[in-house]
Design a protein around this motif. Structure first.
Motif, PDB file in Angstrom:
ATOM      1  N   ASP A  11       0.887  -1.166   0.000  1.00 53.90           N
ATOM      2  CA  ASP A  11       0.000   0.000   0.000  1.00 53.90           C
ATOM      3  C   ASP A  11       0.924   1.215   0.000  1.00 53.90           C
ATOM      4  N   VAL A  12       0.927   1.964  -1.083  1.00 50.54           N
ATOM      5  CA  VAL A  12       1.902   3.056  -1.195  1.00 50.54           C
ATOM      6  C   VAL A  12       1.680   4.157  -0.155  1.00 50.54           C
ATOM      7  N   ARG A  13       0.512   4.138   0.489  1.00 47.12           N
ATOM      8  CA  ARG A  13       0.244   5.155   1.517  1.00 47.12           C
ATOM      9  C   ARG A  13       1.012   4.890   2.806  1.00 47.12           C
ATOM     10  N   ASP A  14       1.500   3.668   2.946  1.00 49.26           N
ATOM     11  CA  ASP A  14       2.141   3.265   4.196  1.00 49.26           C
ATOM     12  C   ASP A  14       3.659   3.471   4.069  1.00 49.26           C
ATOM     13  N   ARG A  15       4.132   4.592   4.586  1.00 50.35           N
ATOM     14  CA  ARG A  15       5.538   4.970   4.389  1.00 50.35           C
ATOM     15  C   ARG A  15       6.500   3.928   4.957  1.00 50.35           C
ATOM     16  N   VAL A  16       6.168   3.427   6.138  1.00 53.87           N
ATOM     17  CA  VAL A  16       7.066   2.460   6.778  1.00 53.87           C
ATOM     18  C   VAL A  16       7.144   1.182   5.928  1.00 53.87           C
ATOM     19  N   ILE A  70     -14.065  14.354   3.385  1.00 56.19           N
ATOM     20  CA  ILE A  70     -12.665  14.530   3.806  1.00 56.19           C
ATOM     21  C   ILE A  70     -11.917  13.203   3.722  1.00 56.19           C
ATOM     22  N   GLN A  71     -12.629  12.106   3.973  1.00 59.51           N
ATOM     23  CA  GLN A  71     -11.991  10.782   3.850  1.00 59.51           C
ATOM     24  C   GLN A  71     -11.548  10.525   2.403  1.00 59.51           C
ATOM     25  N   ASP A  72     -12.403  10.901   1.445  1.00 61.03           N
ATOM     26  CA  ASP A  72     -12.030  10.753   0.027  1.00 61.03           C
ATOM     27  C   ASP A  72     -10.808  11.617  -0.298  1.00 61.03           C
ATOM     28  N   TRP A  73     -10.798  12.836   0.205  1.00 61.75           N
ATOM     29  CA  TRP A  73      -9.654  13.735  -0.075  1.00 61.75           C
ATOM     30  C   TRP A  73      -8.360  13.118   0.437  1.00 61.75           C
ATOM     31  N   GLU A  74      -8.446  12.612   1.668  1.00 65.82           N
ATOM     32  CA  GLU A  74      -7.219  12.078   2.272  1.00 65.82           C
ATOM     33  C   GLU A  74      -6.724  10.856   1.511  1.00 65.82           C
ATOM     34  N   GLU A  75      -7.682  10.030   1.062  1.00 67.42           N
ATOM     35  CA  GLU A  75      -7.278   8.829   0.320  1.00 67.42           C
ATOM     36  C   GLU A  75      -6.566   9.233  -0.985  1.00 67.42           C
ATOM     37  N   MET A  76      -7.108  10.237  -1.669  1.00 68.36           N
ATOM     38  CA  MET A  76      -6.486  10.664  -2.938  1.00 68.36           C
ATOM     39  C   MET A  76      -5.120  11.297  -2.706  1.00 68.36           C
ATOM     40  N   LEU A  77      -5.046  12.183  -1.726  1.00 67.10           N
ATOM     41  CA  LEU A  77      -3.757  12.861  -1.497  1.00 67.10           C
ATOM     42  C   LEU A  77      -2.718  11.894  -0.950  1.00 67.10           C
ATOM     43  N   ASP A  78      -3.149  10.997  -0.078  1.00 69.83           N
ATOM     44  CA  ASP A  78      -2.208  10.034   0.503  1.00 69.83           C
ATOM     45  C   ASP A  78      -1.672   9.079  -0.567  1.00 69.83           C
ATOM     46  N   LEU A 110       3.304   8.398  -4.007  1.00 70.08           N
ATOM     47  CA  LEU A 110       4.280   8.564  -5.102  1.00 70.08           C
ATOM     48  C   LEU A 110       5.593   9.112  -4.558  1.00 70.08           C
ATOM     49  N   LEU A 111       5.501  10.030  -3.617  1.00 72.51           N
ATOM     50  CA  LEU A 111       6.728  10.606  -3.030  1.00 72.51           C
ATOM     51  C   LEU A 111       7.511   9.559  -2.235  1.00 72.51           C
ATOM     52  N   TYR A 112       6.799   8.761  -1.436  1.00 70.34           N
ATOM     53  CA  TYR A 112       7.491   7.752  -0.619  1.00 70.34           C
ATOM     54  C   TYR A 112       8.270   6.786  -1.521  1.00 70.34           C
ATOM     55  N   VAL A 113       7.593   6.321  -2.583  1.00 68.14           N
ATOM     56  CA  VAL A 113       8.242   5.347  -3.470  1.00 68.14           C
ATOM     57  C   VAL A 113       9.436   6.001  -4.172  1.00 68.14           C
ATOM     58  N   THR A 114       9.226   7.213  -4.653  1.00 70.11           N
ATOM     59  CA  THR A 114      10.290   7.913  -5.388  1.00 70.11           C
ATOM     60  C   THR A 114      11.494   8.158  -4.486  1.00 70.11           C
ATOM     61  N   ARG A 115      11.226   8.601  -3.263  1.00 67.99           N
ATOM     62  CA  ARG A 115      12.312   8.909  -2.317  1.00 67.99           C
ATOM     63  C   ARG A 115      13.130   7.663  -1.998  1.00 67.99           C
ATOM     64  N   THR A 116      12.474   6.509  -2.035  1.00 70.38           N
ATOM     65  CA  THR A 116      13.160   5.264  -1.678  1.00 70.38           C
ATOM     66  C   THR A 116      13.935   4.687  -2.871  1.00 70.38           C
ATOM     67  N   VAL A 117      13.390   4.863  -4.073  1.00 71.98           N
ATOM     68  CA  VAL A 117      13.989   4.191  -5.240  1.00 71.98           C
ATOM     69  C   VAL A 117      15.052   5.048  -5.930  1.00 71.98           C
ATOM     70  N   ARG A 168       2.413  16.743 -11.386  1.00 68.29           N
ATOM     71  CA  ARG A 168       3.068  17.519 -12.446  1.00 68.29           C
ATOM     72  C   ARG A 168       4.242  18.328 -11.865  1.00 68.29           C
ATOM     73  N   ALA A 169       3.988  19.013 -10.763  1.00 70.92           N
ATOM     74  CA  ALA A 169       5.033  19.842 -10.140  1.00 70.92           C
ATOM     75  C   ALA A 169       6.177  18.976  -9.606  1.00 70.92           C
ATOM     76  N   ILE A 170       5.815  17.842  -9.025  1.00 70.90           N
ATOM     77  CA  ILE A 170       6.848  16.940  -8.481  1.00 70.90           C
ATOM     78  C   ILE A 170       7.723  16.401  -9.618  1.00 70.90           C
ATOM     79  N   SER A 171       7.088  16.079 -10.733  1.00 69.93           N
ATOM     80  CA  SER A 171       7.854  15.548 -11.877  1.00 69.93           C
ATOM     81  C   SER A 171       8.818  16.605 -12.398  1.00 69.93           C
ATOM     82  N   GLU A 172       8.334  17.820 -12.518  1.00 69.36           N
ATOM     83  CA  GLU A 172       9.190  18.914 -13.001  1.00 69.36           C
ATOM     84  C   GLU A 172      10.325  19.172 -12.002  1.00 69.36           C
TER      85      GLU A 172
END
Ligand code: NDP
Ligand code: 8X3
Length: 257
Positions: free
Chosen positions: A64-69, A106-114, A120-127, A165-169
């Motif tokens: 689950d990409v939301r789970d940083r650990v 708010i639950q939907d928002w959090e699921e999308m942002l997480d 995406l950030l957690y995976v990118t930072r690790t790889v 988009r901003a993260i990719s740039e």
């Protein structure tokens, strides 16, 4: 065209839609695949199919990409033969709902942002550090037309894809001076499980999204990802917007009815 034979391709969200189509396309070209998603049974079916058809070696990660650990521990304990990831396809993502912002869940928002941003950030930072160390790599982020153009009810999903988009740039700029490439793919309407997930399983409502027009298929997007990944090392395709011929903007579509 650069050969993908024996290259290690890590696909998040490989259990469905664009991620599965990418897996098939890269498998056909001889790549080794790290396939991840939450639905392990789907990954197992896909790996069996690819092994039978193309002799593909796959390594499955129920993640689950939301789970940083979990992201950090799973990716930092890959078997040695799977560590040297050549291509990361950050595809896992989802939309939830189409409510006006002031009426949104708010639950939907959090699921999308997480998922779409933090995952995406957690995976990118690790790889990516490994790619920099090894002096080779390519990150392909699946953004969306929604990251360029907000549409009514799209609010937080659109914001999440604007962030992609901003993260990719930003990543491309931060990696300047290394050989690691960064590509952002921005699809318009693609018929996958995306709308079923958006409407929490309401398939009648989901079908209406693609009614009377010809949407893109997951294979159309996989084809473009594959094209970007097989350009010579000095060519970086930074961003691509791909829409169906029946779609001009996020909201302007041609329906034959
Ligand atoms: P699907 O719903 O068919 O596939 C989404 C994939 O993301 C699934 O494999 C799902 O796997 C995975 N996923 C979702 N949440 C998580 C999570 N928390 N952890 C790990 N994996 C997760 O939709 P698409 O193939 O269409 O979507 C793929 C990407 O394309 C998304 O980023 C989407 O935003 C983007 N996109 C889609 C468009 C479209 O019209 N379809 C257009 C533009 C962009 P599982 O549930 O097993 O974890
Ligand atoms: C998916 C395409 O237009 O439904 O990102 O947001 S759209």
């Amino acid at each position: 065209m650069v050969s993908l034979q024996e290259k290690i391709v890590f696909i998040t969200g490989a259990s469905s839609g664009i991620g599965s189509a990418c897996a098939r396309m890269f498998a056909q070209a001889g790549a080794k695949l790290i396939l991840s998603a939450r639905r392990q049974d789907r990954l197992e079916q896909l790996a069996t199919e690819l092994s039978e058809k193309f002799g593909t070696q796959s390594h499955l990660l129920q993640l689950d990409v939301r789970d940083r650990v979990q992201v950090e521990s799973t990716l930092s304990s890959l078997p040695t033969s799977w560590e040297a990831i050549d291509i990361l396809i950050n595809n896992a993502g989802l939309s939830r709902g189409l409510s006006k912002l002031h009426e949104g869940s708010i639950q939907d928002w959090e699921e999308m942002l997480d998922t779409n941003v933090k995952g995406l950030l957690y995976v990118t930072r690790t790889v990516v550090p490994g790619m920099v160390r090894r002096g080779r790599g390519h990150v392909v982020n699946i953004g969306s037309i929604a990251g360029r153009q907000a549409y009514p009810g799209g609010n937080v999903y659109c914001a999440s894809k604007a962030a992609v988009r901003a993260i990719s740039e930003g990543l491309k700029q931060d990696l300047l001076g290394t050989p690691v490439r960064v590509t952002e793919i921005e699809p318009g309407l693609v018929e996958t499980e995306f709308s079923i997930v958006r409407f929490h399983g309401d398939s009648d409502r989901a079908n209406k999204v693609y009614q009377d027009l010809t949407p893109l298929t997951a294979e159309d997007i996989a084809d473009v990802v594959f094209f970007c990944a097989t350009r010579p090392a000095h060519v970086n395709i930074s961003e691509l917007l791909i829409v169906p011929t029946d779609q001009a903007t996020a909201t302007l579509v041609h329906r034959r009815s």
